[in-house]
Design a protein around this motif. Structure first.
Motif, PDB file in Angstrom:
ATOM      1  N   ALA A 163      16.452  14.245   7.988  1.00 28.73           N
ATOM      2  CA  ALA A 163      16.956  13.537   6.817  1.00 28.73           C
ATOM      3  C   ALA A 163      15.862  12.698   6.181  1.00 28.73           C
ATOM      4  N   TRP A 164      16.043  12.448   4.908  1.00 32.12           N
ATOM      5  CA  TRP A 164      15.200  11.503   4.177  1.00 32.12           C
ATOM      6  C   TRP A 164      16.052  10.295   3.818  1.00 32.12           C
ATOM      7  N   PHE A 165      15.499   9.126   4.086  1.00 31.05           N
ATOM      8  CA  PHE A 165      16.096   7.864   3.703  1.00 31.05           C
ATOM      9  C   PHE A 165      15.094   7.117   2.828  1.00 31.05           C
ATOM     10  N   ARG A 166      15.570   6.143   2.125  1.00 32.56           N
ATOM     11  CA  ARG A 166      14.650   5.323   1.331  1.00 32.56           C
ATOM     12  C   ARG A 166      15.123   3.885   1.319  1.00 32.56           C
ATOM     13  N   GLN A 167      14.175   2.997   1.107  1.00 36.61           N
ATOM     14  CA  GLN A 167      14.489   1.577   1.029  1.00 36.61           C
ATOM     15  C   GLN A 167      13.700   0.973  -0.111  1.00 36.61           C
ATOM     16  N   ALA A 168      14.425   0.541  -1.113  1.00 34.59           N
ATOM     17  CA  ALA A 168      13.809  -0.111  -2.266  1.00 34.59           C
ATOM     18  C   ALA A 168      13.635  -1.591  -1.975  1.00 34.59           C
ATOM     19  N   PRO A 169      12.731  -2.259  -2.668  1.00 38.85           N
ATOM     20  CA  PRO A 169      12.508  -3.690  -2.437  1.00 38.85           C
ATOM     21  C   PRO A 169      13.792  -4.485  -2.585  1.00 38.85           C
ATOM     22  N   GLY A 170      14.092  -5.268  -1.572  1.00 40.31           N
ATOM     23  CA  GLY A 170      15.267  -6.127  -1.626  1.00 40.31           C
ATOM     24  C   GLY A 170      16.592  -5.426  -1.412  1.00 40.31           C
ATOM     25  N   LYS A 171      16.544  -4.152  -1.068  1.00 35.95           N
ATOM     26  CA  LYS A 171      17.786  -3.397  -0.880  1.00 35.95           C
ATOM     27  C   LYS A 171      17.856  -2.819   0.532  1.00 35.95           C
ATOM     28  N   GLU A 172      19.055  -2.429   0.898  1.00 38.80           N
ATOM     29  CA  GLU A 172      19.235  -1.814   2.197  1.00 38.80           C
ATOM     30  C   GLU A 172      18.742  -0.362   2.181  1.00 38.80           C
ATOM     31  N   ARG A 173      18.416   0.113   3.366  1.00 37.54           N
ATOM     32  CA  ARG A 173      18.008   1.506   3.482  1.00 37.54           C
ATOM     33  C   ARG A 173      19.203   2.409   3.173  1.00 37.54           C
ATOM     34  N   GLU A 174      18.965   3.468   2.409  1.00 42.35           N
ATOM     35  CA  GLU A 174      20.036   4.391   2.068  1.00 42.35           C
ATOM     36  C   GLU A 174      19.617   5.826   2.342  1.00 42.35           C
ATOM     37  N   GLY A 175      20.597   6.658   2.621  1.00 40.24           N
ATOM     38  CA  GLY A 175      20.317   8.063   2.824  1.00 40.24           C
ATOM     39  C   GLY A 175      20.091   8.765   1.500  1.00 40.24           C
ATOM     40  N   LYS A 208      12.720   8.699 -11.611  1.00 38.33           N
ATOM     41  CA  LYS A 208      13.146   7.550 -12.399  1.00 38.33           C
ATOM     42  C   LYS A 208      12.598   6.275 -11.771  1.00 38.33           C
ATOM     43  N   LEU A 209      12.602   5.224 -12.564  1.00 39.03           N
ATOM     44  CA  LEU A 209      12.119   3.934 -12.059  1.00 39.03           C
ATOM     45  C   LEU A 209      12.863   3.531 -10.787  1.00 39.03           C
ATOM     46  N   GLU A 210      14.159   3.819 -10.766  1.00 39.23           N
ATOM     47  CA  GLU A 210      14.980   3.396  -9.632  1.00 39.23           C
ATOM     48  C   GLU A 210      14.754   4.229  -8.369  1.00 39.23           C
ATOM     49  N   ASP A 211      13.911   5.244  -8.450  1.00 43.65           N
ATOM     50  CA  ASP A 211      13.557   5.998  -7.250  1.00 43.65           C
ATOM     51  C   ASP A 211      12.427   5.323  -6.473  1.00 43.65           C
ATOM     52  N   THR A 212      11.871   4.277  -7.030  1.00 42.61           N
ATOM     53  CA  THR A 212      10.809   3.547  -6.344  1.00 42.61           C
ATOM     54  C   THR A 212      11.319   2.996  -5.025  1.00 42.61           C
ATOM     55  N   ALA A 213      10.644   3.349  -3.932  1.00 42.67           N
ATOM     56  CA  ALA A 213      11.082   2.933  -2.603  1.00 42.67           C
ATOM     57  C   ALA A 213      10.079   3.434  -1.576  1.00 42.67           C
ATOM     58  N   ILE A 214      10.245   2.939  -0.373  1.00 42.31           N
ATOM     59  CA  ILE A 214       9.575   3.551   0.763  1.00 42.31           C
ATOM     60  C   ILE A 214      10.507   4.639   1.287  1.00 42.31           C
ATOM     61  N   TYR A 215       9.963   5.823   1.444  1.00 45.13           N
ATOM     62  CA  TYR A 215      10.745   6.970   1.901  1.00 45.13           C
ATOM     63  C   TYR A 215      10.419   7.262   3.362  1.00 45.13           C
ATOM     64  N   TYR A 216      11.463   7.419   4.138  1.00 44.67           N
ATOM     65  CA  TYR A 216      11.341   7.683   5.562  1.00 44.67           C
ATOM     66  C   TYR A 216      11.997   9.019   5.898  1.00 44.67           C
ATOM     67  N   CYS A 217      11.425   9.726   6.870  1.00 39.93           N
ATOM     68  CA  CYS A 217      12.114  10.885   7.405  1.00 39.93           C
ATOM     69  C   CYS A 217      12.554  10.568   8.829  1.00 39.93           C
ATOM     70  N   ALA A 218      13.619  11.228   9.233  1.00 38.53           N
ATOM     71  CA  ALA A 218      14.189  10.996  10.551  1.00 38.53           C
ATOM     72  C   ALA A 218      14.794  12.299  11.068  1.00 38.53           C
ATOM     73  N   ALA A 219      14.825  12.447  12.381  1.00 30.22           N
ATOM     74  CA  ALA A 219      15.310  13.687  12.973  1.00 30.22           C
ATOM     75  C   ALA A 219      16.323  13.413  14.076  1.00 30.22           C
ATOM     76  N   ARG A 220      17.247  14.346  14.201  1.00 29.30           N
ATOM     77  CA  ARG A 220      18.228  14.306  15.285  1.00 29.30           C
ATOM     78  C   ARG A 220      18.572  15.747  15.616  1.00 29.30           C
ATOM     79  N   SER A 221      19.230  15.954  16.740  1.00 31.70           N
ATOM     80  CA  SER A 221      19.557  17.321  17.157  1.00 31.70           C
ATOM     81  C   SER A 221      20.604  17.942  16.245  1.00 31.70           C
ATOM     82  N   TYR A 222      20.333  19.170  15.858  1.00 30.79           N
ATOM     83  CA  TYR A 222      21.285  20.086  15.219  1.00 30.79           C
ATOM     84  C   TYR A 222      21.757  19.702  13.814  1.00 30.79           C
TER      85      TYR A 222
END
Length: 121
Positions: free
Chosen positions: A34-46, A86-100
């Motif tokens: 999965a890819w998640f992102r976290q914008a400044p001052g906001k919670e991390r979202e999927g 878009k401007l609102e896509d600005t964030a740190i993007y993280y990838c994460a893995a889990r089984s299946y």
């Protein structure tokens, strides 16, 4: 065991970037990523996720039609293609893995360091 996200950078609105999530020390072939992102001052979202069978889902409607996720098991890498940024896509993007299969935010035992995406004119 490591995930490494890369490909972030500065891009103008309307531009494109492709992020990569490469695994080392283990194979992603049987994993959902999965890819998640976290914008400044906001919670991390999927953002989006791809199951081990190649099917995918979106966690947020805001990227539908603009972002797509894919995987290359031979390269042990998952990609996030981001178009029409878009401007609102600005964030740190993280990838994460889990089984299946894809799941929610708290269900991924493996995380990569993030890569910064800045959309600005």
């Amino acid at each position: 065991v490591q995930l490494q996200a890369s490909g972030g950078g500065l891009v103008q609105p309307g531009g494109s970037l492709r992020l990569s999530c490469a695994a080392s020390g283990f194979t992603l072939e049987k994993d959902a990523v999965a890819w998640f992102r976290q914008a400044p001052g906001k919670e991390r979202e999927g953002v989006t996720c791809i199951n081990n069978d190649g099917s995918s889902l979106y966690f947020t409607d805001s990227v539908k039609g603009r972002f797509s996720i894919s995987r290359d098991n031979a390269k042990n890498t998952v990609y996030l293609q981001m178009n029409s940024l878009k401007l609102e896509d600005t964030a740190i993007y993280y990838c994460a893995a889990r089984s299946y299969l894809c799941s929610g935010l708290g269900e991924y035992p493996f995380w990569g360091r993030g890569t910064l995406v800045t959309v600005s004119s």
